[in-house]
Motif scaffolding. Structure first.
Motif, short mmCIF file in Angstrom:
data_model
loop_
_atom_site.label_atom_id
_atom_site.label_comp_id
_atom_site.label_asym_id
_atom_site.label_seq_id
_atom_site.Cartn_x
_atom_site.Cartn_y
_atom_site.Cartn_z
N ASN A 1 -4.09 -1.79 -2.40
CA ASN A 1 -3.97 -0.45 -1.82
C ASN A 1 -4.18 0.68 -2.79
N ASN B 1 -2.44 9.21 4.65
CA ASN B 1 -1.52 8.27 4.04
C ASN B 1 -0.94 7.34 5.11
N GLN C 1 1.25 4.07 5.80
CA GLN C 1 2.25 3.22 5.14
C GLN C 1 2.75 2.15 6.09
N ASP C 2 2.52 0.90 5.70
CA ASP C 2 3.16 -0.21 6.40
C ASP C 2 2.89 -0.23 7.89
N ARG D 1 0.97 -4.62 8.94
CA ARG D 1 1.39 -4.09 7.65
C ARG D 1 0.23 -3.60 6.79
N SER E 1 -1.34 -0.68 4.56
CA SER E 1 -1.09 0.56 3.83
C SER E 1 -2.40 1.01 3.22
N GLU F 1 -4.25 4.63 1.39
CA GLU F 1 -4.23 6.05 1.06
C GLU F 1 -5.65 6.52 0.90
N GLY G 1 5.89 1.55 10.83
CA GLY G 1 5.15 2.28 9.81
C GLY G 1 4.79 3.70 10.23
#
Lengths: 251, 306
Positions: free
Chosen positions: B4, B41, B43-44, B61, B63, B65, B98
């Motif tokens: 990630n 962004n 996340q999860d 899951r 993630s 960026e 998430g």
């Protein structure tokens, strides 16, 4: 123009004259009762007599006014309620079961109760036409709103269209092609209910005149009335077709 | 197993002068060479469709960026959840677990700041080309005159200024998709989401569209998330390629793409391009084999239990 095309055109031009000619010949041949089956020339004479005493125009105007009032009110109510039930589940849950229950009843079956409620007044005629038009337009608008392409709605959302403008910007124009199909179907329905309304009792109108002429054994005028009714209905359909191409140019 | 870390590659400073010289916000944003808006962004992120026995894990899951101004391509086989991730960023699908943030704000529903181009052009058929492109600016409260001016500028940029008064149905598929891109961009979105936008086009048109899109991106430097199943397309367009695998949808690899900028079709025959493509294929192949073995092990276990 090729030979084939020229022939096709000629046949198209001959279609109605041939039909009238055949009719004339059969009527005058003596093989049928020409009182009950008058030739087109006699029908034309009957129509002419009906026209010159002024009652043809009045009958036409009365019939058209009934169709227009019933159609406009029925269509307006159908569009508004169809959009609302199509858009809001809660309104659909409230109204759709009732409408679905009433919709399959043939409008003509309401003639007896309409006479009880409204007598022989114009209101009863308007009501019957309204009834015939409303459900068809309602279901068209309802389904139309629901069948608007989901990606179009998503595209509009991604472009920042506020929820409260979604109806005006996407749902209504998206449903318009469906609504116009419903409206066009309703035009023939409105003539159909008009006939039932006028046969049930009135003092003017094309269908009324057809019935009176029949009782007097004026078969020429009876057939003439049918032709007038056919022409008005066909013209209304044509005019509406042109109108809908202008309003729903993308459909 | 998902890599990630944000792309190691920073945006190249805008060396060539910008040809597009009007005074609206996005150009200001680019003027100093680095985009400042459009930071994504994730996340999860997990997305599960359905409930109970019939539930299906579309995304597991993830993630990710994405720095402002980056062009990221999401690739993977069909059913790997790449479009679902895109729909979630757009706000059409809510995360089961998430979060997704764009410029620090949590995504809850679709909004004009996240523009989208779909596989089908999805233009409003009742509006002219100009009306379609002006829709976003109008909805954001700009005047009609200003919206139409913007729309004309963006139509110019996609080369369709002469078609402003046409209706979408009269345009070819490629032209319609260019209108759709202009429509999304005229709204000055922070991020541009593209869901296999060229998938329905023929090969020739597709290459032309890809070049046109890159040119637009060079000028505007909007963050782009581009979903495709075509690895060539992903490597050619992206600063970065994120490879996803199916069952459940997760990130398999996250590769920076270091090819010459600005991209042109000659890149396609560079050895570097071929190497990247080989890497991608190998990664996907290895993972598919692994997944296949796991599946067969799992099913044989189930059979033994029976």
């Amino acid at each position: 123009m090729t030979k084939q095309q020229a022939l096709n055109r000629l046949v198209l031009g001959l279609s109605i004259p041939l039909f009238l000619g055949l009719w004339e010949a059969v009527s005058r041949s003596g093989s049928v009762n020409s009182v009950l089956f008058p030739p087109p020339t006699l029908v034309a004479v009957a129509l002419y007599n009906w026209a010159i005493d002024g009652s043809l125009l009045i009958d036409i105007m009365m019939s058209i006014s009934r169709v227009v009032v019933g159609f406009v009110t029925g269509a307006a109510a159908g569009i508004v309620l169809g959009i609302l039930t199509g858009r809001y589940q809660i309104l659909s849950n409230l109204l759709s079961p009732v409408f679905q229950l009433l919709r399959p009843i043939p409008p003509i079956a309401f003639v007896p109760i309409v006479i009880l409620w409204f007598g022989l007044s114009e209101l009863g005629k308007w009501f019957l036409v309204f009834w015939g038009v409303f459900f068809t337009v309602w279901i068209a608008a309802h389904l139309g709103v629901q069948r608007v392409d989901k990606t179009l709605i998503r595209a509009a959302q991604c472009l920042g269209t506020p929820e409260k403008r979604m109806l005006q910007e996407v749902l209504l124009p998206g449903a318009l092609p469906y609504i116009f199909v419903g409206l066009r179907t309703s035009i023939s329905i409105s003539f159909y209910t008009l006939v039932a309304a006028e046969l049930a009792g009135t003092f003017s109108g094309i269908a009324y005149r057809i019935e009176i002429a029949q009782q007097n054994l004026q078969v020429g005028q009876t057939i003439g009335g049918l032709i007038v009714l056919g022409i008005i209905s066909a013209v209304a359909d044509k005019v509406f077709g042109l109108l809908s191409h202008r309003v729903v140019w993308w459909g | 197993m998902s890599l990630n870390e944000p792309s190691s590659r920073t945006l190249p400073a805008n060396s060539k002068p910008i040809s597009f010289t009007s005074s609206h916000t996005s150009v200001k944003k680019v003027a100093d060479g680095v985009a400042t808006e459009g930071y994504i962004n994730i996340q999860d992120l997990s997305i599960v469709f359905g409930k109970g026995k019939n539930s299906f894990v579309a995304v597991e899951r993830i993630s990710l960026e994405i720095p402002p101004g980056q062009f990221v391509c999401l690739v993977g086989p069909s059913g790997c959840g790449k479009s679902t991730v895109l729909s979630a960023i757009a706000g059409f699908v809510a995360p089961t677990y998430g979060t997704i943030q764009v410029d620090g704000r949590v995504v809850r529903k679709p909004a004009g700041e996240r523009g989208m181009v779909f596989q089908q052009p999805s233009l409003f058929p009742w509006k002219t080309v100009l009306g379609n492109v002006a829709h976003g600016p109008l909805m954001s409260g700009k005047s009609k005159v200003e919206s139409h001016r913007l729309a004309r500028e963006f139509l110019q940029m996609v080369g369709l200024a002469n078609f402003a008064d046409s209706y979408p149905a009269t345009l070819s598929g490629g032209m319609q998709q260019r209108v759709a891109i202009a429509r999304a961009l005229a709204n000055f979105p922070r991020v541009l989401l593209m869901d296999e936008p060229f998938g329905a086009l023929d090969a020739q048109t597709r290459i032309m569209m890809q070049e046109n899109l890159l040119k637009l991106w060079e000028e505007l430097r909007t963050t782009v998330v581009f979903v495709t199943h075509d690895i060539d397309e992903a490597i050619f367009l992206g600063d970065r390629v994120v490879i996803m695998s199916a069952n459940p949808g997760c990130i398999l690899a996250d590769l920076p793409i270091c090819l010459s900028q600005p991209r042109n079709p000659e890149v396609l025959i560079e050895p570097a391009f071929a190497n990247l493509k080989k890497d991608c294929f190998e990664l996907i192949r290895r993972e598919s084999l692994l997944a296949f073995e796991q599946q067969s092990r799992r099913s044989s276990k189930i059979q033994r239990h029976r």
